[in-house]
Design a protein around this motif. Structure first.
Motif, PDB file in Angstrom:
ATOM      1  N   THR A   1       0.827  -1.212   0.000  1.00 29.29           N
ATOM      2  CA  THR A   1       0.000   0.000   0.000  1.00 29.29           C
ATOM      3  C   THR A   1       0.857   1.257   0.000  1.00 29.29           C
ATOM      4  N   LEU A   2       1.902   1.279   0.826  1.00 25.59           N
ATOM      5  CA  LEU A   2       2.704   2.488   0.980  1.00 25.59           C
ATOM      6  C   LEU A   2       3.727   2.679  -0.132  1.00 25.59           C
ATOM      7  N   TYR A   3       4.333   1.578  -0.597  1.00 22.75           N
ATOM      8  CA  TYR A   3       5.490   1.690  -1.485  1.00 22.75           C
ATOM      9  C   TYR A   3       5.294   1.042  -2.850  1.00 22.75           C
ATOM     10  N   GLY A   4       4.225   0.251  -3.022  1.00 16.06           N
ATOM     11  CA  GLY A   4       3.899  -0.272  -4.338  1.00 16.06           C
ATOM     12  C   GLY A   4       4.547  -1.578  -4.721  1.00 16.06           C
TER      13      GLY A   4
ATOM     14  N   SER B   1      11.953  -0.358  -1.008  1.00 16.87           N
ATOM     15  CA  SER B   1      10.765  -1.043  -1.516  1.00 16.87           C
ATOM     16  C   SER B   1       9.958  -0.154  -2.459  1.00 16.87           C
ATOM     17  N   ARG B   2      10.203   1.130  -2.423  1.00 20.76           N
ATOM     18  CA  ARG B   2       9.465   2.059  -3.276  1.00 20.76           C
ATOM     19  C   ARG B   2       9.979   2.035  -4.718  1.00 20.76           C
ATOM     20  N   HIS B   3      11.177   1.521  -4.923  1.00 19.08           N
ATOM     21  CA  HIS B   3      11.839   1.610  -6.219  1.00 19.08           C
ATOM     22  C   HIS B   3      12.166   0.199  -6.711  1.00 19.08           C
ATOM     23  N   PRO B   4      11.405  -0.337  -7.669  1.00 25.78           N
ATOM     24  CA  PRO B   4      11.584  -1.724  -8.111  1.00 25.78           C
ATOM     25  C   PRO B   4      13.014  -2.075  -8.494  1.00 25.78           C
ATOM     26  N   GLU B   5      13.710  -1.158  -9.156  1.00 23.16           N
ATOM     27  CA  GLU B   5      15.084  -1.436  -9.579  1.00 23.16           C
ATOM     28  C   GLU B   5      16.003  -1.678  -8.385  1.00 23.16           C
ATOM     29  N   LEU B   6      15.695  -1.010  -7.263  1.00 15.67           N
ATOM     30  CA  LEU B   6      16.488  -1.206  -6.051  1.00 15.67           C
ATOM     31  C   LEU B   6      15.941  -2.347  -5.201  1.00 15.67           C
ATOM     32  N   ALA B   7      14.629  -2.494  -5.170  1.00 16.16           N
ATOM     33  CA  ALA B   7      14.017  -3.541  -4.348  1.00 16.16           C
ATOM     34  C   ALA B   7      14.516  -4.922  -4.724  1.00 16.16           C
TER      35      ALA B   7
ATOM     36  N   ARG C   1      17.363  -5.908  -5.434  1.00 15.47           N
ATOM     37  CA  ARG C   1      18.684  -6.226  -4.908  1.00 15.47           C
ATOM     38  C   ARG C   1      18.820  -5.792  -3.440  1.00 15.47           C
ATOM     39  N   SER C   2      17.706  -5.499  -2.789  1.00 15.58           N
ATOM     40  CA  SER C   2      17.754  -4.910  -1.453  1.00 15.58           C
ATOM     41  C   SER C   2      17.196  -5.824  -0.379  1.00 15.58           C
ATOM     42  N   VAL C   3      17.783  -5.689   0.807  1.00 13.19           N
ATOM     43  CA  VAL C   3      17.234  -6.237   2.043  1.00 13.19           C
ATOM     44  C   VAL C   3      16.789  -5.039   2.872  1.00 13.19           C
ATOM     45  N   VAL C   4      15.522  -4.992   3.217  1.00 13.50           N
ATOM     46  CA  VAL C   4      14.960  -3.884   3.984  1.00 13.50           C
ATOM     47  C   VAL C   4      14.654  -4.376   5.391  1.00 13.50           C
ATOM     48  N   VAL C   5      15.159  -3.661   6.383  1.00 16.57           N
ATOM     49  CA  VAL C   5      14.944  -4.027   7.779  1.00 16.57           C
ATOM     50  C   VAL C   5      14.203  -2.891   8.472  1.00 16.57           C
ATOM     51  N   ALA C   6      13.167  -3.240   9.229  1.00 18.78           N
ATOM     52  CA  ALA C   6      12.362  -2.241   9.939  1.00 18.78           C
ATOM     53  C   ALA C   6      12.037  -2.745  11.338  1.00 18.78           C
ATOM     54  N   SER C   7      11.433  -1.879  12.146  1.00 20.56           N
ATOM     55  CA  SER C   7      11.270  -2.147  13.573  1.00 20.56           C
ATOM     56  C   SER C   7       9.845  -1.899  14.033  1.00 20.56           C
ATOM     57  N   PHE C   8       9.215  -2.919  14.600  1.00 21.66           N
ATOM     58  CA  PHE C   8       7.941  -2.703  15.273  1.00 21.66           C
ATOM     59  C   PHE C   8       8.175  -1.924  16.570  1.00 21.66           C
ATOM     60  N   GLY C   9       9.304  -2.159  17.213  1.00 23.18           N
ATOM     61  CA  GLY C   9       9.593  -1.492  18.472  1.00 23.18           C
ATOM     62  C   GLY C   9       9.641   0.014  18.338  1.00 23.18           C
ATOM     63  N   LYS C  10      10.343   0.517  17.302  1.00 22.13           N
ATOM     64  CA  LYS C  10      10.409   1.964  17.087  1.00 22.13           C
ATOM     65  C   LYS C  10       9.049   2.517  16.667  1.00 22.13           C
ATOM     66  N   THR C  11       8.333   1.760  15.854  1.00 22.35           N
ATOM     67  CA  THR C  11       7.069   2.251  15.314  1.00 22.35           C
ATOM     68  C   THR C  11       5.988   2.345  16.372  1.00 22.35           C
ATOM     69  N   PHE C  12       5.927   1.357  17.260  1.00 22.92           N
ATOM     70  CA  PHE C  12       4.812   1.286  18.205  1.00 22.92           C
ATOM     71  C   PHE C  12       5.230   1.554  19.643  1.00 22.92           C
ATOM     72  N   HIS C  13       6.393   2.195  19.843  1.00 26.64           N
ATOM     73  CA  HIS C  13       6.857   2.613  21.174  1.00 26.64           C
ATOM     74  C   HIS C  13       7.060   1.423  22.109  1.00 26.64           C
ATOM     75  N   VAL C  14       7.588   0.310  21.570  1.00 27.62           N
ATOM     76  CA  VAL C  14       7.813  -0.881  22.390  1.00 27.62           C
ATOM     77  C   VAL C  14       9.214  -1.435  22.097  1.00 27.62           C
ATOM     78  N   THR C  15      10.226  -0.592  22.252  1.00 24.33           N
ATOM     79  CA  THR C  15      11.576  -1.008  21.888  1.00 24.33           C
ATOM     80  C   THR C  15      12.052  -2.205  22.716  1.00 24.33           C
ATOM     81  N   GLY C  16      11.544  -2.352  23.931  1.00 25.50           N
ATOM     82  CA  GLY C  16      11.949  -3.465  24.770  1.00 25.50           C
ATOM     83  C   GLY C  16      11.391  -4.807  24.345  1.00 25.50           C
ATOM     84  N   TRP C  17      10.457  -4.822  23.419  1.00 25.42           N
ATOM     85  CA  TRP C  17       9.908  -6.094  22.946  1.00 25.42           C
ATOM     86  C   TRP C  17      10.841  -6.782  21.962  1.00 25.42           C
ATOM     87  N   ARG C  18      11.769  -6.042  21.377  1.00 24.16           N
ATOM     88  CA  ARG C  18      12.773  -6.597  20.469  1.00 24.16           C
ATOM     89  C   ARG C  18      12.137  -7.402  19.342  1.00 24.16           C
ATOM     90  N   ILE C  19      11.414  -6.691  18.506  1.00 21.34           N
ATOM     91  CA  ILE C  19      10.767  -7.361  17.381  1.00 21.34           C
ATOM     92  C   ILE C  19      10.797  -6.437  16.165  1.00 21.34           C
TER      93      ILE C  19
END
Length: 384
Positions: A81-84, A218-224, A226-244
């Motif tokens: 939805t966000l990046y296509g 992930s927004r750019h197919p030519e880069l996606a 060859r890319s590994v994208v890493v993101a954080s639920f902890g940073k997004t949802f204010h639960v950094t101690g959950w380590r996920i």
């Protein structure tokens, strides 16, 4: 106890991280914490209840190695939805035991002895050690204040036949810089026709300011592809101690990453995964973060308006950097410790984010704090 074993360190130049050192000193002096990139305000009560519900319903044993399918599907749907770009939840999405584990598993799986990995300093302090542990060579390229722009000509010059990976972080810790259209165009041009993998640390993906978009790989197919994208639920949802966190990659890359992940931790915490899958059904839980943190950035800046600190631009993430040379002419590590001991405010020296300790007389301030903490911390800084 005295060990009788002969030890040859794999990381002979690595000691205790600056975050631990500052944290211990701040605790000793009961300092106001503007240093740590972790919110001091509570997460959503609904999310806590969803975790408790998952526990009550019996989701307390190992999840599938790749993660609970419902959460992988929720991540894939959000990214599309966000990046296509559509990632297959079965083979291209993995739930990790923190974004740090995702980064480590990707580097371990894809970087070999003798390879070179380009990354940009100031940088999060785990990047170089992760690379060194593989017997590979870290190749740090310096970004300079106040803009911290990437010199793509320098990137091109740094590439050799041994270059295996370029590691990017946007929004950037500690500077708050974000990738621009021009950055993306330059990156595409440099990696086109090569075997270079991009590892993209996007833990602050939902925190960009002033209407700027997040240029996920992930927004750019030519880069996606060859890319590994890493993101954080902890940073997004204010639960950094959950380590996920989670990891996205084409199936061929993800297959190798999962080989490492399964022996590192096997699977992330199960009840949290079930809770997050249900919580993500409402996009409002993450789509409002840019406005939320922009208000905090602007609030801290307003509180510091009468200070002698010079605030540098912050375009995303949890942090803003500040020059202090109008206050004192001393190394940033000394200045930070002085702030803790004499003024009761904890910050981070930006030199800690350079492998050679480059010192631009800058400190990093976190605005991922409740408003009262920002106000009290800024008041003490204004006394300098």
């Amino acid at each position: 106890m005295q060990s009788q074993a002969t030890i040859q360190s794999k990381l002979p130049n690595v000691g205790t991280t600056i975050f631990t050192v500052i944290g211990q000193l701040a605790a000793r002096h009961d300092a106001i914490n503007l240093s740590q990139g972790a919110p001091n305000f509570p997460c959503s009560p609904q999310l806590v209840e969803l975790v408790a519900k998952a526990m009550r319903e019996g989701h307390n044993q190992y999840s599938p190695m790749a993660g609970v399918l419902a959460l992988r599907e929720a991540v894939a749907a959000k990214v599309e939805t966000l990046y296509g770009t559509r990632y297959d939840p079965a083979s291209e999405v993995t739930i990790m035991a923190s974004a740090s584990e995702g980064l480590f598993s990707a580097v371990t799986a894809l970087v070999h002895r003798g390879d070179e990995v380009i990354f940009f300093e100031p940088s999060f302090d785990s990047y170089a050690p992760m690379i060194e542990l593989q017997g590979a060579r870290p190749v740090p390229l310096k970004l300079a204040p106040p803009s911290f722009d990437i010199d793509w000509q320098a990137v091109r010059a740094a590439i050799t036949p041994r270059t295996r990976m370029i590691l990017l972080n946007s929004p950037h810790n500690p500077t708050g810089r974000i990738l621009s259209d021009a950055d993306i165009a330059a990156l595409k041009d440099i990696v086109r026709g090569t075997d270079i993998i991009i590892l993209s640390d996007e833990v602050y993906e939902h925190v960009t300011f002033d209407g700027a978009i997040h240029h996920s790989m992930s927004r750019h197919p030519e880069l996606a592809e060859r890319s590994v994208v890493v993101a954080s639920f902890g940073k997004t949802f204010h639960v950094t101690g959950w380590r996920i966190g989670h990891c996205l990659a084409p199936a061929a890359l993800m297959d190798e990453i999962r080989k490492v992940h399964q022996f590192a931790v096997f699977a992330a915490d199960t009840p949290m995964q079930h809770a997050l899958a249900e919580f993500m059904a409402d996009p409002g839980h993450y789509l409002g973060l840019s406005d939320f943190y922009q208000r905090k950035r602007d609030l801290l800046a307003a509180y510091l308006k009468e200070s002698r600190l010079e605030l540098l631009p912050s375009h995303g993430g949890f942090f803003i950097t500040a020059r202090y040379d109008a206050i004192r002419d001393e190394p940033d590590s000394d200045f930070v410790q002085r702030l803790i001991r004499d003024h009761g405010v904890a910050t981070i020296p930006v030199s800690a984010f350079y492998s050679d300790g480059t010192d631009h007389r800058l400190i990093r301030l976190s605005f991922a704090k409740d408003d009262d903490t920002l106000k009290r911390g800024a008041a003490r800084l204004c006394e300098l």
